[in-house]
Design an enzyme around this catalytic site. Structure first.
Site, PDB file in Angstrom:
ATOM      1  N   CYS A 168       7.775  -6.307  -8.387  1.00 45.53           N
ATOM      2  CA  CYS A 168       8.166  -6.325  -6.974  1.00 45.53           C
ATOM      3  C   CYS A 168       7.737  -7.642  -6.290  1.00 45.53           C
ATOM      4  O   CYS A 168       8.248  -8.690  -6.630  1.00 45.53           O
ATOM      5  CB  CYS A 168       7.637  -5.088  -6.259  1.00 45.53           C
ATOM      6  SG  CYS A 168       8.644  -4.660  -4.812  1.00 45.53           S
ATOM      7  N   LYS A 226      14.931  -1.684   4.746  1.00 44.32           N
ATOM      8  CA  LYS A 226      14.199  -1.412   3.507  1.00 44.32           C
ATOM      9  C   LYS A 226      15.069  -0.632   2.525  1.00 44.32           C
ATOM     10  O   LYS A 226      15.755   0.317   2.920  1.00 44.32           O
ATOM     11  CB  LYS A 226      12.932  -0.604   3.826  1.00 44.32           C
ATOM     12  CG  LYS A 226      12.059  -0.324   2.604  1.00 44.32           C
ATOM     13  CD  LYS A 226      10.829   0.490   2.973  1.00 44.32           C
ATOM     14  CE  LYS A 226       9.908   0.677   1.775  1.00 44.32           C
ATOM     15  NZ  LYS A 226       8.723   1.488   2.078  1.00 44.32           N
ATOM     16  N   HIS A 254       9.693  -0.054  -8.879  1.00 35.61           N
ATOM     17  CA  HIS A 254       8.301   0.385  -9.083  1.00 35.61           C
ATOM     18  C   HIS A 254       8.262   1.453 -10.169  1.00 35.61           C
ATOM     19  O   HIS A 254       7.924   2.616  -9.924  1.00 35.61           O
ATOM     20  CB  HIS A 254       7.712   0.921  -7.783  1.00 35.61           C
ATOM     21  CG  HIS A 254       7.211  -0.154  -6.870  1.00 35.61           C
ATOM     22  ND1 HIS A 254       6.054  -0.858  -7.122  1.00 35.61           N
ATOM     23  CD2 HIS A 254       7.721  -0.658  -5.731  1.00 35.61           C
ATOM     24  CE1 HIS A 254       5.866  -1.747  -6.150  1.00 35.61           C
ATOM     25  NE2 HIS A 254       6.867  -1.658  -5.293  1.00 35.61           N
ATOM     26  N   GLU A 298       6.175   1.942 -12.306  1.00 35.32           N
ATOM     27  CA  GLU A 298       4.823   2.481 -12.541  1.00 35.32           C
ATOM     28  C   GLU A 298       4.500   3.655 -11.627  1.00 35.32           C
ATOM     29  O   GLU A 298       3.506   4.364 -11.864  1.00 35.32           O
ATOM     30  CB  GLU A 298       3.778   1.369 -12.357  1.00 35.32           C
ATOM     31  CG  GLU A 298       3.357   1.065 -10.917  1.00 35.32           C
ATOM     32  CD  GLU A 298       4.345   0.215 -10.129  1.00 35.32           C
ATOM     33  OE1 GLU A 298       4.046  -0.117  -8.968  1.00 35.32           O
ATOM     34  OE2 GLU A 298       5.424  -0.120 -10.675  1.00 35.32           O
ATOM     35  N   ARG A 314       2.299   7.095   4.102  1.00 34.41           N
ATOM     36  CA  ARG A 314       1.438   5.974   4.494  1.00 34.41           C
ATOM     37  C   ARG A 314       2.071   5.199   5.648  1.00 34.41           C
ATOM     38  O   ARG A 314       1.403   4.845   6.607  1.00 34.41           O
ATOM     39  CB  ARG A 314       1.213   5.028   3.308  1.00 34.41           C
ATOM     40  CG  ARG A 314      -0.122   5.187   2.605  1.00 34.41           C
ATOM     41  CD  ARG A 314      -0.471   4.014   1.718  1.00 34.41           C
ATOM     42  NE  ARG A 314       0.582   3.517   0.872  1.00 34.41           N
ATOM     43  CZ  ARG A 314       0.875   3.992  -0.333  1.00 34.41           C
ATOM     44  NH1 ARG A 314       0.200   5.009  -0.826  1.00 34.41           N
ATOM     45  NH2 ARG A 314       1.849   3.464  -1.051  1.00 34.41           N
TER      46      ARG A 314
END
Length: 265
Positions: free
Chosen positions: A108, A129, A200, A202, A214
Protein backbone atom coordinates in the site's frame (compact mmCIF):
# COMPACT_ATOMS: atom_id res chain seq x y z
CA UNK A 1 19.98 -24.43 7.69
CA UNK A 2 19.70 -21.20 9.67
CA UNK A 3 16.42 -19.32 9.75
CA UNK A 4 15.36 -17.08 6.89
CA UNK A 5 15.32 -13.60 8.44
CA UNK A 6 12.75 -11.09 7.24
CA UNK A 7 12.63 -7.49 8.43
CA UNK A 8 9.33 -5.61 8.58
CA UNK A 9 9.14 -1.84 8.92
CA UNK A 10 5.71 -1.38 10.51
CA UNK A 11 4.33 2.09 9.74
CA UNK A 12 0.69 1.31 10.49
CA UNK A 13 -1.23 3.07 13.24
CA UNK A 14 -2.06 -0.08 15.22
CA UNK A 15 1.40 -1.61 15.35
CA UNK A 16 0.66 -4.60 17.57
CA UNK A 17 -2.30 -5.69 15.46
CA UNK A 18 -0.25 -5.27 12.27
CA UNK A 19 2.59 -7.33 13.75
CA UNK A 20 0.11 -10.10 14.54
CA UNK A 21 -1.24 -9.98 10.99
CA UNK A 22 2.19 -10.47 9.43
CA UNK A 23 3.14 -13.10 11.99
CA UNK A 24 0.04 -15.01 10.93
CA UNK A 25 0.52 -14.78 7.16
CA UNK A 26 4.27 -15.51 7.32
CA UNK A 27 4.04 -18.24 9.94
CA UNK A 28 6.79 -20.77 9.26
CA UNK A 29 9.12 -22.58 11.66
CA UNK A 30 12.10 -21.70 9.44
CA UNK A 31 11.32 -17.97 9.26
CA UNK A 32 12.32 -15.32 11.79
CA UNK A 33 10.54 -11.98 11.65
CA UNK A 34 12.21 -8.82 12.98
CA UNK A 35 9.83 -5.89 13.45
CA UNK A 36 11.00 -2.29 13.24
CA UNK A 37 9.37 1.09 13.78
CA UNK A 38 10.53 4.41 12.32
CA UNK A 39 13.37 5.79 14.42
CA UNK A 40 12.81 9.38 13.28
CA UNK A 41 9.03 9.28 13.73
CA UNK A 42 9.35 8.38 17.40
CA UNK A 43 12.69 9.83 18.44
CA UNK A 44 11.02 12.35 20.77
CA UNK A 45 8.03 10.29 21.88
CA UNK A 46 7.55 7.66 24.54
CA UNK A 47 6.32 4.41 23.06
CA UNK A 48 4.15 1.88 24.89
CA UNK A 49 6.06 -1.04 26.48
CA UNK A 50 4.24 -3.58 24.28
CA UNK A 51 5.81 -1.86 21.26
CA UNK A 52 9.35 -1.43 22.61
CA UNK A 53 9.38 -5.02 23.89
CA UNK A 54 8.50 -6.52 20.48
CA UNK A 55 9.92 -3.98 18.00
CA UNK A 56 13.17 -2.10 17.41
CA UNK A 57 13.93 1.31 15.93
CA UNK A 58 14.99 0.91 12.31
CA UNK A 59 18.72 0.15 12.06
CA UNK A 60 20.26 0.10 8.58
CA UNK A 61 23.30 -1.83 9.79
CA UNK A 62 21.07 -4.66 11.02
CA UNK A 63 19.17 -4.65 7.74
CA UNK A 64 22.33 -5.87 5.99
CA UNK A 65 21.94 -9.21 7.81
CA UNK A 66 18.41 -9.89 6.50
CA UNK A 67 17.20 -12.13 3.68
CA UNK A 68 14.05 -10.19 2.78
CA UNK A 69 12.23 -7.03 3.77
CA UNK A 70 8.67 -5.67 3.94
CA UNK A 71 7.50 -2.07 4.29
CA UNK A 72 3.87 -1.85 5.38
CA UNK A 73 1.21 0.69 4.56
CA UNK A 74 0.88 3.94 6.50
CA UNK A 75 -2.04 6.36 7.00
CA UNK A 76 -0.18 9.20 5.25
CA UNK A 77 -1.05 8.61 1.60
CA UNK A 78 -2.88 11.94 1.28
CA UNK A 79 0.35 13.80 2.10
CA UNK A 80 3.05 14.56 -0.45
CA UNK A 81 6.01 12.26 0.14
CA UNK A 82 8.21 15.20 1.21
CA UNK A 83 5.66 16.12 3.90
CA UNK A 84 6.01 12.76 5.67
CA UNK A 85 8.20 13.30 8.73
CA UNK A 86 10.14 10.06 8.21
CA UNK A 87 10.51 10.42 4.42
CA UNK A 88 14.32 10.65 4.47
CA UNK A 89 14.59 7.61 6.71
CA UNK A 90 12.42 5.64 4.26
CA UNK A 91 14.53 6.77 1.30
CA UNK A 92 17.73 5.73 3.08
CA UNK A 93 16.21 2.32 3.78
CA UNK A 94 15.08 1.94 0.15
CA UNK A 95 18.58 2.71 -1.09
CA UNK A 96 20.01 0.16 1.34
CA UNK A 97 17.57 -2.54 0.21
CA UNK A 98 18.32 -1.82 -3.44
CA UNK A 99 22.03 -2.18 -2.77
CA UNK A 100 21.50 -5.46 -0.90
CA UNK A 101 19.32 -6.77 -3.77
CA UNK A 102 17.22 -8.95 -1.45
CA UNK A 103 13.50 -9.68 -2.08
CA UNK A 104 11.42 -6.67 -1.13
CA UNK A 105 7.65 -6.52 -0.58
CA UNK A 106 6.07 -3.08 -0.46
CA UNK A 107 2.48 -2.83 0.77
CA UNK A 108 0.00 0.00 0.00
CA UNK A 109 1.71 3.29 1.03
CA UNK A 110 5.01 1.40 1.23
CA UNK A 111 4.49 0.48 -2.44
CA UNK A 112 3.66 4.09 -3.31
CA UNK A 113 6.79 5.44 -1.62
CA UNK A 114 9.05 2.83 -3.23
CA UNK A 115 7.63 3.33 -6.74
CA UNK A 116 8.08 7.07 -6.41
CA UNK A 117 11.62 6.81 -5.03
CA UNK A 118 12.96 4.23 -7.47
CA UNK A 119 11.00 5.07 -10.62
CA UNK A 120 9.56 8.59 -10.07
CA UNK A 121 6.00 7.29 -10.46
CA UNK A 122 3.60 10.04 -9.40
CA UNK A 123 0.92 9.58 -6.75
CA UNK A 124 -2.63 10.81 -7.38
CA UNK A 125 -5.28 11.34 -4.70
CA UNK A 126 -8.46 9.40 -5.50
CA UNK A 127 -11.81 11.26 -5.68
CA UNK A 128 -12.87 9.15 -2.70
CA UNK A 129 -11.41 6.32 -0.66
CA UNK A 130 -11.50 2.90 -2.28
CA UNK A 131 -12.65 0.66 0.54
CA UNK A 132 -13.93 -2.86 0.20
CA UNK A 133 -13.33 -6.36 -1.14
CA UNK A 134 -13.01 -6.45 -4.93
CA UNK A 135 -12.31 -9.03 -7.59
CA UNK A 136 -8.88 -8.67 -9.14
CA UNK A 137 -7.92 -9.56 -12.69
CA UNK A 138 -4.55 -11.15 -13.49
CA UNK A 139 -3.24 -9.39 -16.62
CA UNK A 140 0.33 -10.76 -16.65
CA UNK A 141 1.79 -13.95 -15.22
CA UNK A 142 3.51 -13.69 -11.85
CA UNK A 143 5.20 -16.27 -9.66
CA UNK A 144 3.53 -14.54 -6.69
CA UNK A 145 0.10 -15.36 -8.16
CA UNK A 146 0.95 -19.02 -8.70
CA UNK A 147 -2.10 -21.21 -7.89
CA UNK A 148 -4.29 -18.11 -7.46
CA UNK A 149 -7.27 -17.99 -9.81
CA UNK A 150 -8.17 -15.02 -11.95
CA UNK A 151 -10.74 -12.62 -10.46
CA UNK A 152 -9.41 -13.37 -7.00
CA UNK A 153 -10.95 -11.42 -4.08
CA UNK A 154 -8.78 -9.02 -2.09
CA UNK A 155 -9.37 -6.11 0.32
CA UNK A 156 -8.46 -2.58 -0.81
CA UNK A 157 -8.32 0.42 1.52
CA UNK A 158 -6.63 3.59 0.31
CA UNK A 159 -7.05 7.24 -0.63
CA UNK A 160 -4.42 7.35 -3.40
CA UNK A 161 -3.27 5.57 -6.55
CA UNK A 162 -0.08 5.62 -8.55
CA UNK A 163 -0.19 7.22 -12.00
CA UNK A 164 -1.03 4.52 -14.55
CA UNK A 165 0.50 6.40 -17.47
CA UNK A 166 3.83 6.69 -15.63
CA UNK A 167 3.75 2.94 -14.97
CA UNK A 168 2.87 2.06 -18.57
CA UNK A 169 5.77 4.15 -19.89
CA UNK A 170 8.35 2.52 -17.59
CA UNK A 171 9.85 -0.63 -19.11
CA UNK A 172 11.28 -1.67 -15.74
CA UNK A 173 7.80 -2.14 -14.26
CA UNK A 174 4.98 -4.51 -15.13
CA UNK A 175 1.45 -4.44 -13.77
CA UNK A 176 0.41 -7.98 -12.87
CA UNK A 177 -3.13 -7.51 -11.53
CA UNK A 178 -5.76 -4.79 -11.33
CA UNK A 179 -9.01 -4.59 -9.38
CA UNK A 180 -12.44 -4.74 -11.00
CA UNK A 181 -12.71 -0.95 -10.61
CA UNK A 182 -9.45 -0.41 -12.50
CA UNK A 183 -7.10 0.21 -9.58
CA UNK A 184 -3.69 -1.35 -9.07
CA UNK A 185 -3.41 -4.62 -7.18
CA UNK A 186 0.06 -5.96 -7.99
CA UNK A 187 3.06 -4.40 -9.76
CA UNK A 188 6.55 -5.90 -10.09
CA UNK A 189 9.94 -4.69 -11.19
CA UNK A 190 11.33 -6.51 -14.22
CA UNK A 191 14.94 -5.80 -13.19
CA UNK A 192 14.97 -5.90 -9.36
CA UNK A 193 13.51 -8.23 -6.70
CA UNK A 194 10.76 -5.72 -5.86
CA UNK A 195 7.06 -6.51 -5.45
CA UNK A 196 4.44 -3.79 -4.95
CA UNK A 197 1.07 -4.90 -3.61
CA UNK A 198 -1.73 -2.38 -3.22
CA UNK A 199 -4.25 -4.71 -1.62
CA UNK A 200 -4.09 -5.31 2.13
CA UNK A 201 -3.87 -9.06 1.70
CA UNK A 202 -2.38 -9.33 5.19
CA UNK A 203 -5.66 -8.18 6.77
CA UNK A 204 -7.55 -10.75 8.85
CA UNK A 205 -11.30 -11.24 8.49
CA UNK A 206 -12.02 -8.28 10.78
CA UNK A 207 -9.44 -5.95 9.19
CA UNK A 208 -11.71 -3.73 7.12
CA UNK A 209 -14.34 -3.59 9.87
CA UNK A 210 -11.69 -2.57 12.41
CA UNK A 211 -10.46 0.15 10.04
CA UNK A 212 -13.99 1.47 9.51
CA UNK A 213 -14.62 1.73 13.26
CA UNK A 214 -11.21 3.37 13.82
CA UNK A 215 -12.10 6.05 11.30
CA UNK A 216 -15.60 6.48 12.75
CA UNK A 217 -14.29 6.84 16.30
CA UNK A 218 -11.38 9.13 15.39
CA UNK A 219 -13.63 12.05 14.50
CA UNK A 220 -11.13 12.93 11.76
CA UNK A 221 -12.99 11.19 8.92
CA UNK A 222 -16.41 12.83 8.62
CA UNK A 223 -17.40 10.72 5.62
CA UNK A 224 -16.28 7.28 6.88
CA UNK A 225 -18.30 4.49 5.30
CA UNK A 226 -18.43 0.69 5.71
CA UNK A 227 -16.42 -1.49 3.31
CA UNK A 228 -18.11 -2.57 0.06
CA UNK A 229 -18.74 -6.25 -0.83
CA UNK A 230 -17.57 -7.31 2.63
CA UNK A 231 -20.50 -7.89 4.96
CA UNK A 232 -22.64 -11.00 4.62
CA UNK A 233 -26.12 -10.23 3.25
CA UNK A 234 -27.44 -12.87 5.64
CA UNK A 235 -26.06 -11.88 9.06
CA UNK A 236 -24.13 -8.67 8.12
CA UNK A 237 -20.90 -10.05 9.62
CA UNK A 238 -17.56 -9.57 7.79
CA UNK A 239 -16.76 -12.32 5.27
CA UNK A 240 -13.21 -13.63 4.79
CA UNK A 241 -13.37 -14.22 1.04
CA UNK A 242 -9.62 -13.57 0.49
CA UNK A 243 -8.44 -16.18 3.02
CA UNK A 244 -7.10 -18.65 0.42
CA UNK A 245 -5.59 -15.88 -1.71
CA UNK A 246 -3.81 -14.51 1.37
CA UNK A 247 -2.37 -17.91 2.24
CA UNK A 248 -1.15 -18.61 -1.30
CA UNK A 249 0.28 -15.16 -2.01
CA UNK A 250 2.41 -14.99 1.13
CA UNK A 251 3.49 -18.61 0.68
CA UNK A 252 4.64 -17.74 -2.84
CA UNK A 253 6.55 -14.69 -1.61
CA UNK A 254 8.21 -16.66 1.21
CA UNK A 255 9.30 -19.31 -1.29
CA UNK A 256 10.92 -16.55 -3.35
CA UNK A 257 12.86 -15.27 -0.33
CA UNK A 258 14.01 -18.78 0.59
CA UNK A 259 15.07 -19.64 -2.96
CA UNK A 260 16.97 -16.35 -3.29
CA UNK A 261 18.79 -17.05 -0.06
CA UNK A 262 19.78 -20.55 -1.24
CA UNK A 263 21.13 -19.16 -4.53
CA UNK A 264 23.17 -16.51 -2.71
CA UNK A 265 24.61 -19.04 -0.27
Amino acid sequence: MEHTRIGILNLMKDKIETNHNFEHVLKNKDVELIFYYSATRYNDRVLAPEITSTMKPLNLIEVKQLDGFIITGSPVEQLDFAQVTYNQEINNLLDQLDELNIPQLYVCWGAMAALNHFYQIRKNILPHKTFGVYQNNIINDSCFLKDIKNEFPAPHARYAEMNHQDLDFNSELETKAISENGLLTLVESTTRPQTFVFSHLEYPQSGLDDEYHREMNSGKVPEAFPANNYYSPIDHHPMFTWKETQKQFFSNWLNCVTETKLIKS
